[in-house]
Write an enzyme that holds these catalytic residues in place. Structure first.
Site, PDB file in Angstrom:
ATOM      1  CE1 TYR A 162      42.276  47.468  37.138  1.00 52.79           C
ATOM      2  CE2 TYR A 162      44.018  47.254  38.770  1.00 52.79           C
ATOM      3  CZ  TYR A 162      42.844  46.795  38.208  1.00 52.79           C
ATOM      4  OH  TYR A 162      42.228  45.673  38.719  1.00 52.79           O
ATOM      5  CG  HIS A 178      51.068  39.100  43.337  1.00 52.35           C
ATOM      6  ND1 HIS A 178      50.306  38.927  44.467  1.00 52.35           N
ATOM      7  CD2 HIS A 178      50.339  39.922  42.517  1.00 52.35           C
ATOM      8  CE1 HIS A 178      49.174  39.584  44.347  1.00 52.35           C
ATOM      9  NE2 HIS A 178      49.163  40.202  43.181  1.00 52.35           N
ATOM     10  CG  ASP A 203      46.132  41.861  45.391  1.00 46.97           C
ATOM     11  OD1 ASP A 203      45.644  42.751  44.670  1.00 46.97           O
ATOM     12  OD2 ASP A 203      46.593  40.817  44.931  1.00 46.97           O
TER      13      ASP A 203
END
Length: 431
Positions: free
Chosen positions: A116, A261, A310
């Site tokens: 992102y 998650h 992550d």
């Protein structure tokens, strides 16, 4: 054709002895157990390559730097934003190259990058608006890892809130502009595919979700879901439903969707996710104090499970796999919540990121292999599949990706200086 012989290998039916593996043009052509040594002998045990289904490569710069004064999710986020503010495409390439090399050294052969960080910020654009995407692809190619680049749509700073500060680097303005930029990106590299991502229902307004869903058609679509209770509380207050229900109403939950998650779910949420994937990230969920997700309940409902590193607080697929079981033990007070075969399946769930022909040592599968030392102080005396509860990234000796050896004798052939590169690049970001 190349022929390899393994004293032990983890095949679809379990760990077998005396295994011959034939490989041609990057594909396994034959697997035979009970064979005498032949061809190239591989030491230790051979397992399928692991899948890292959720990664933010630049978070590696946060390892060991977010624990002062105990810290919280929000102090961690402030430090994450500080790193995101300082990165440029060239420095991100150098950092990601080293991070992806660390992943291969640990036994990962594919990574799904939840990407992102797109723009210079303040509404500006690079001459090529996909400059960061090209940098990540080049880093993965150089590190020899399969990459699924998940371009993330990120348009808001929270429910009804505009982006601010460093978040402007993530924002394309609206989902249509995001989709046009994504459509214009054509990656170079035979081991690179693309997908899409919704950062979260906090970061993409509900009316723009269908645009992202349409743009992702036929490709993997990943999304952060219910990572923290506060996200659920806000979503209920604004929309009168949970994040999972909001995504379902927008048509975002399909067989190619990966909910990342999924820690704080209702029973109805678990039912909604039964036809999709859920990627748990045990090391990060523990590091941030997010909680323990309902992994067993999800699996029992038919949801396919995957695992990711992550925030890169740990890059170790062995740790993530056994933590899936250990977290369930802590939450339930019971042992044996998952069979070892289920843990390996979750740890090798490349299909969640669009790589459908990986995850097993079997004829017709792509040749991604990992050799693990069975004689280290951690693994000595371990029986068969128990290796998953004993080995660490340090025990990986050799890694093959698409029929090519990327790691031999614990050394990365293309990035021999991964540790030095990490030290240099991370140090520069914190100067």
């Amino acid at each position: 054709m190349s022929t390899y012989w393994c004293a032990r290998a983890w095949l679809p039916g379990g760990v077998a002895e005396g295994v011959r593996i034939d490989i041609a043009e990057g594909v396994i052509t034959a697997v035979t157990a009970g064979e005498k040594p032949c061809g190239t002998v591989l030491s230790g045990m051979v397992v399928p390559g692991f899948a890292n289904v959720h990664s933010h490569a630049f978070h590696r710069a946060l390892r060991g730097r977010t624990h002062a004064e105990r810290g919280s999710f929000w102090t961690w986020r402030d430090r994450m934003y500080a790193v995101a503010r300082r990165l440029e495409p060239d420095s991100y390439y150098r950092l990601a190259r080293a991070v992806y090399a660390e992943m291969v050294l640990a036994g990962y052969t594919s990574v799904a990058e939840f990407h992102y960080l797109h723009h210079p910020g303040h509404g500006q654009r690079y001459a090529d608006p996909n400059e960061f995407s090209h940098a990540l692809v080049a880093a993965a190619v150089d590190a020899g890892i399969r990459l699924t680049l998940l371009d993330v749509c990120y348009l808001a700073g929270g429910f009804g809130q505009p982006v601010s500060g460093v978040q402007e680097r993530f924002d394309d303005g609206d989902a249509e502009a995001w989709a046009r930029r994504v459509e214009s990106f054509v990656p170079a590299g035979e081991l690179v595919i693309t997908g899409a991502a919704i950062h979260s229902v906090r970061a993409v307004p509900v009316e723009q979700l269908p645009v992202v869903v349409r743009a992702a058609a036929g490709r993997p679509l990943h999304v952060h879901v219910s990572e923290q209770p506060h996200e659920n509380e806000e979503c209920l207050a604004v929309h009168g439903c949970t994040p999972t229900e909001l995504l379902s109403a927008a048509g975002a939950l399909t067989s190619r969707t990966v909910a990342v998650h999924a820690t704080h779910l209702t029973a109805a949420d678990i039912a909604e996710l039964s036809g999709s994937w859920v990627c748990l990230c045990p090391s990060t969920e523990a590091d941030l104090g997010d909680g323990i997700g309902p992994a067993r309940a999800l699996a029992d409902a038919g949801t396919r499970l995957a695992l990711g590193s992550d925030g890169q607080s740990v890059i170790d697929p062995w740790f993530e796999a056994r933590s899936l079981e250990f977290h369930e033990r802590l939450a339930s007070g019971q042992r044996g919540r998952f069979e070892t075969g289920e843990l390996l399946t979750a740890a090798t769930a490349h299909a969640a990121s669009g790589w459908s022909n990986l995850g097993e040592i079997a004829p017709g599968r792509d040749a991604d292999l990992v050799c693990v030392d069975t004689g280290s102080v951690r693994t000595a005396g371990v029986d068969g599949a128990g290796i998953l509860f004993a080995a660490t990234a340090s025990d990986v000796t050799d890694v093959m990706v698409a029929g090519r050896w990327i790691v031999r004798d614990r050394a990365h052939r293309a990035v021999p200086d991964a540790a030095a590169a990490l030290d240099t690049e991370i140090g520069a970001l914190w100067q």
